[in-house]
Scaffold this motif. Structure first.
Motif, PDB file in Angstrom:
ATOM      1  N   UNK A 146       0.826  -1.207   0.000  1.00  0.00           N
ATOM      2  CA  UNK A 146       0.000   0.000   0.000  1.00  0.00           C
ATOM      3  C   UNK A 146       0.862   1.259   0.000  1.00  0.00           C
ATOM      4  N   UNK A 147       0.238   2.355  -0.429  1.00  0.00           N
ATOM      5  CA  UNK A 147       0.855   3.671  -0.340  1.00  0.00           C
ATOM      6  C   UNK A 147      -0.228   4.647   0.117  1.00  0.00           C
ATOM      7  N   UNK A 148       0.165   5.630   0.885  1.00  0.00           N
ATOM      8  CA  UNK A 148      -0.808   6.592   1.414  1.00  0.00           C
ATOM      9  C   UNK A 148      -0.320   8.023   1.200  1.00  0.00           C
ATOM     10  N   UNK A 149      -1.259   8.948   1.276  1.00  0.00           N
ATOM     11  CA  UNK A 149      -0.930  10.361   1.079  1.00  0.00           C
ATOM     12  C   UNK A 149      -1.874  11.206   1.926  1.00  0.00           C
ATOM     13  N   UNK A 150      -1.326  12.214   2.577  1.00  0.00           N
ATOM     14  CA  UNK A 150      -2.128  13.134   3.390  1.00  0.00           C
ATOM     15  C   UNK A 150      -2.530  14.326   2.524  1.00  0.00           C
ATOM     16  N   UNK A 151      -3.794  14.705   2.605  1.00  0.00           N
ATOM     17  CA  UNK A 151      -4.260  15.923   1.936  1.00  0.00           C
ATOM     18  C   UNK A 151      -4.855  16.846   2.991  1.00  0.00           C
ATOM     19  N   UNK A 152      -4.735  18.146   2.767  1.00  0.00           N
ATOM     20  CA  UNK A 152      -5.184  19.129   3.761  1.00  0.00           C
ATOM     21  C   UNK A 152      -6.323  20.013   3.265  1.00  0.00           C
ATOM     22  N   UNK A 153      -6.771  19.793   2.047  1.00  0.00           N
ATOM     23  CA  UNK A 153      -7.845  20.616   1.497  1.00  0.00           C
ATOM     24  C   UNK A 153      -8.967  19.746   0.961  1.00  0.00           C
ATOM     25  N   UNK A 154     -10.162  20.313   0.996  1.00  0.00           N
ATOM     26  CA  UNK A 154     -11.320  19.721   0.336  1.00  0.00           C
ATOM     27  C   UNK A 154     -12.067  20.842  -0.364  1.00  0.00           C
ATOM     28  N   UNK A 155     -12.669  20.533  -1.485  1.00  0.00           N
ATOM     29  CA  UNK A 155     -13.474  21.530  -2.189  1.00  0.00           C
ATOM     30  C   UNK A 155     -14.916  21.036  -2.272  1.00  0.00           C
ATOM     31  N   UNK A 156     -15.834  21.977  -2.412  1.00  0.00           N
ATOM     32  CA  UNK A 156     -17.245  21.622  -2.532  1.00  0.00           C
ATOM     33  C   UNK A 156     -17.503  20.969  -3.888  1.00  0.00           C
ATOM     34  N   UNK A 157     -18.212  19.848  -3.844  1.00  0.00           N
ATOM     35  CA  UNK A 157     -18.557  19.106  -5.065  1.00  0.00           C
ATOM     36  C   UNK A 157     -20.036  19.301  -5.388  1.00  0.00           C
ATOM     37  N   UNK A 158     -20.394  18.946  -6.601  1.00  0.00           N
ATOM     38  CA  UNK A 158     -21.771  19.111  -7.044  1.00  0.00           C
ATOM     39  C   UNK A 158     -22.768  18.306  -6.247  1.00  0.00           C
ATOM     40  N   UNK A 159     -22.296  17.239  -5.604  1.00  0.00           N
ATOM     41  CA  UNK A 159     -23.188  16.391  -4.823  1.00  0.00           C
ATOM     42  C   UNK A 159     -23.384  16.884  -3.395  1.00  0.00           C
ATOM     43  N   UNK A 160     -22.593  17.878  -2.976  1.00  0.00           N
ATOM     44  CA  UNK A 160     -22.723  18.398  -1.615  1.00  0.00           C
ATOM     45  C   UNK A 160     -24.057  19.115  -1.429  1.00  0.00           C
ATOM     46  N   UNK A 161     -24.604  19.009  -0.236  1.00  0.00           N
ATOM     47  CA  UNK A 161     -25.880  19.633   0.102  1.00  0.00           C
ATOM     48  C   UNK A 161     -25.850  21.133  -0.173  1.00  0.00           C
ATOM     49  N   UNK A 162     -24.740  21.774   0.185  1.00  0.00           N
ATOM     50  CA  UNK A 162     -24.644  23.229   0.010  1.00  0.00           C
ATOM     51  C   UNK A 162     -24.761  23.631  -1.456  1.00  0.00           C
ATOM     52  N   UNK A 163     -24.136  22.841  -2.338  1.00  0.00           N
ATOM     53  CA  UNK A 163     -24.177  23.144  -3.771  1.00  0.00           C
ATOM     54  C   UNK A 163     -25.573  22.877  -4.321  1.00  0.00           C
ATOM     55  N   UNK A 203      -9.276  20.449   7.122  1.00  0.00           N
ATOM     56  CA  UNK A 203      -9.858  19.447   6.231  1.00  0.00           C
ATOM     57  C   UNK A 203      -8.908  18.278   5.978  1.00  0.00           C
ATOM     58  N   UNK A 204      -7.926  18.098   6.830  1.00  0.00           N
ATOM     59  CA  UNK A 204      -6.928  17.045   6.610  1.00  0.00           C
ATOM     60  C   UNK A 204      -7.570  15.664   6.583  1.00  0.00           C
ATOM     61  N   UNK A 205      -7.129  14.850   5.629  1.00  0.00           N
ATOM     62  CA  UNK A 205      -7.647  13.484   5.503  1.00  0.00           C
ATOM     63  C   UNK A 205      -6.590  12.614   4.830  1.00  0.00           C
ATOM     64  N   UNK A 206      -6.843  11.318   4.793  1.00  0.00           N
ATOM     65  CA  UNK A 206      -5.859  10.354   4.302  1.00  0.00           C
ATOM     66  C   UNK A 206      -6.413   9.587   3.112  1.00  0.00           C
ATOM     67  N   UNK A 207      -5.613   9.483   2.065  1.00  0.00           N
ATOM     68  CA  UNK A 207      -5.940   8.624   0.927  1.00  0.00           C
ATOM     69  C   UNK A 207      -4.949   7.456   0.926  1.00  0.00           C
ATOM     70  N   UNK A 208      -5.474   6.251   0.804  1.00  0.00           N
ATOM     71  CA  UNK A 208      -4.622   5.062   0.784  1.00  0.00           C
ATOM     72  C   UNK A 208      -4.958   4.239  -0.449  1.00  0.00           C
ATOM     73  N   UNK A 209      -3.951   3.839  -1.192  1.00  0.00           N
ATOM     74  CA  UNK A 209      -4.143   2.940  -2.324  1.00  0.00           C
ATOM     75  C   UNK A 209      -3.487   1.617  -1.958  1.00  0.00           C
ATOM     76  N   UNK A 210      -4.284   0.544  -1.962  1.00  0.00           N
ATOM     77  CA  UNK A 210      -3.779  -0.752  -1.532  1.00  0.00           C
ATOM     78  C   UNK A 210      -4.038  -1.798  -2.618  1.00  0.00           C
TER      79      UNK A 210
END
Length: 343
Positions: free
Chosen positions: A124-141, A203-210
């Protein structure tokens, strides 16, 4: 804590290469200096290039068919309360990822050469991301969309007036646009929330590809198995199979709490969210037994999740379960899906 596990699928077949997904995970590094970038890491190293990740994952799919996933994506999204507990977001999340992946392998009801699966058996490999953007499926949008459509229509009219193909007042339309911008129900920093806008706060989160195959490229380890934990006879031998999702999600929370000394409220637990959907009476009974301060926090967390809390609570528990929880279960459906495997 929300965790999703999804196979990478394109149309009717699964992706034959991890290149597109790995490229997507590199988006936050664009325009940054080397020392500012977040690199791919795994159990044994901290700085792997995108090219190394693609080569290693793509080269580890022996004998898998087009209709079988070559790899899985695990996304781990701590809540703002969990993130506030961290001292150093990137380093702490790396530490947690390495412990989390031990929970991952221990959730397989499989054996390799007569022994349980270990962390050394997966790739596996992982990566930390610190940003998120609003998507078309979000309630707010979605809820801002009627205002966005009207604003776009008015802007098109302004362009037509300025080009001479239409008569009318530009100033009047600009005032209408300004009014609609203010009236949109979802705002952030005084501006209407639009698709692609970065989300405020941590908004930090983790992406893992295994990889689907084990590190030796010999055995298939699928977290998407429909079997929870069972044994089957194959070629005259009893073979263990399955992946215990509930065990993984539960251990993931306990590992976070133990690692960072986090005091998890009842409403934050995977078990509670699951009971809310499947056993609302049990959920309510547990909720009402909480100490007053913890109960208050639980209701606050429920409101922040978007669950519609009714203003008056019937005294009869059965009546409450019927009138309130049947309604609230719909409100938590999205959140529960975020804590389940997306197959």
């Amino acid at each position: 804590m929300y965790i999703t596990i999804t196979p990478q699928k394109l149309g009717g077949n699964y992706s034959q290469s991890s290149a597109d997904f790995v490229g997507y995970l590199e988006k936050e590094n664009q325009g940054l200096e080397q020392e500012e970038m977040e690199h791919f890491f795994n159990q044994y190293g901290d700085e792997f290039s995108a090219e190394e990740v693609v080569k290693d994952i793509d080269g580890n799919g022996a004998k898998l068919k087009k209709k079988e996933p070559k790899f899985y994506s695990i996304t781990v999204s701590p809540s703002k309360y969990e993130l506030n507990r961290l001292q150093n977001s990137s380093e702490d999340l790396k530490k947690y990822t390495r412990e989390l992946m031990k929970d991952y392998v221990q959730s397989f009801n499989r054996e390799i050469n007569g022994r349980p699966v270990t962390i050394n058996d997966i790739k596996y490999y992982a990566k930390i991301e610190h940003q998120r953007t609003f998507k078309g499926t979000d309630k707010q949008i979605r809820e801002n969309q009627p205002f966005a459509a009207k604003i776009l229509h008015l802007k098109n009219e302004i362009r037509s007036i300025e080009s001479g193909s239409m008569e009318g007042s530009v100033r009047k339309r600009e005032k209408e646009i300004a009014k609609l911008e203010r009236q949109a129900p979802h705002q952030q920093d005084g501006k209407r929330i639009v698709q692609g806008m970065p989300k405020a706060g941590s908004q930090s989160h983790i992406h893992i590809i295994v990889s689907r195959k084990d590190a030796s490229n010999s055995f298939s380890l699928s977290p998407g198995s429909k079997y929870k934990a069972s044994e089957v006879e194959m070629r005259g031998k009893q073979v263990k199979r399955g992946f215990d999702r509930d065990k993984f999600f539960d251990r993931a929370e306990k590992t976070f709490d133990k690692t960072f000394g986090y005091q998890r409220n009842f409403a934050e637990t995977y078990k509670a969210r699951k009971d809310f959907i499947k056993n609302p009476k049990i959920y309510f009974a547990s909720l009402m037994k909480l100490p007053t301060n913890e109960k208050a926090i639980a209701f606050k967390l429920m409101r922040e999740t978007g669950i519609p809390i009714m203003p008056s609570i019937p005294t009869n528990q059965a009546q409450l379960a019927l009138k309130v929880f049947n309604k609230l279960r719909k409100g938590l459906d999205v959140a529960i899906k975020s804590s389940s495997i997306g197959i």
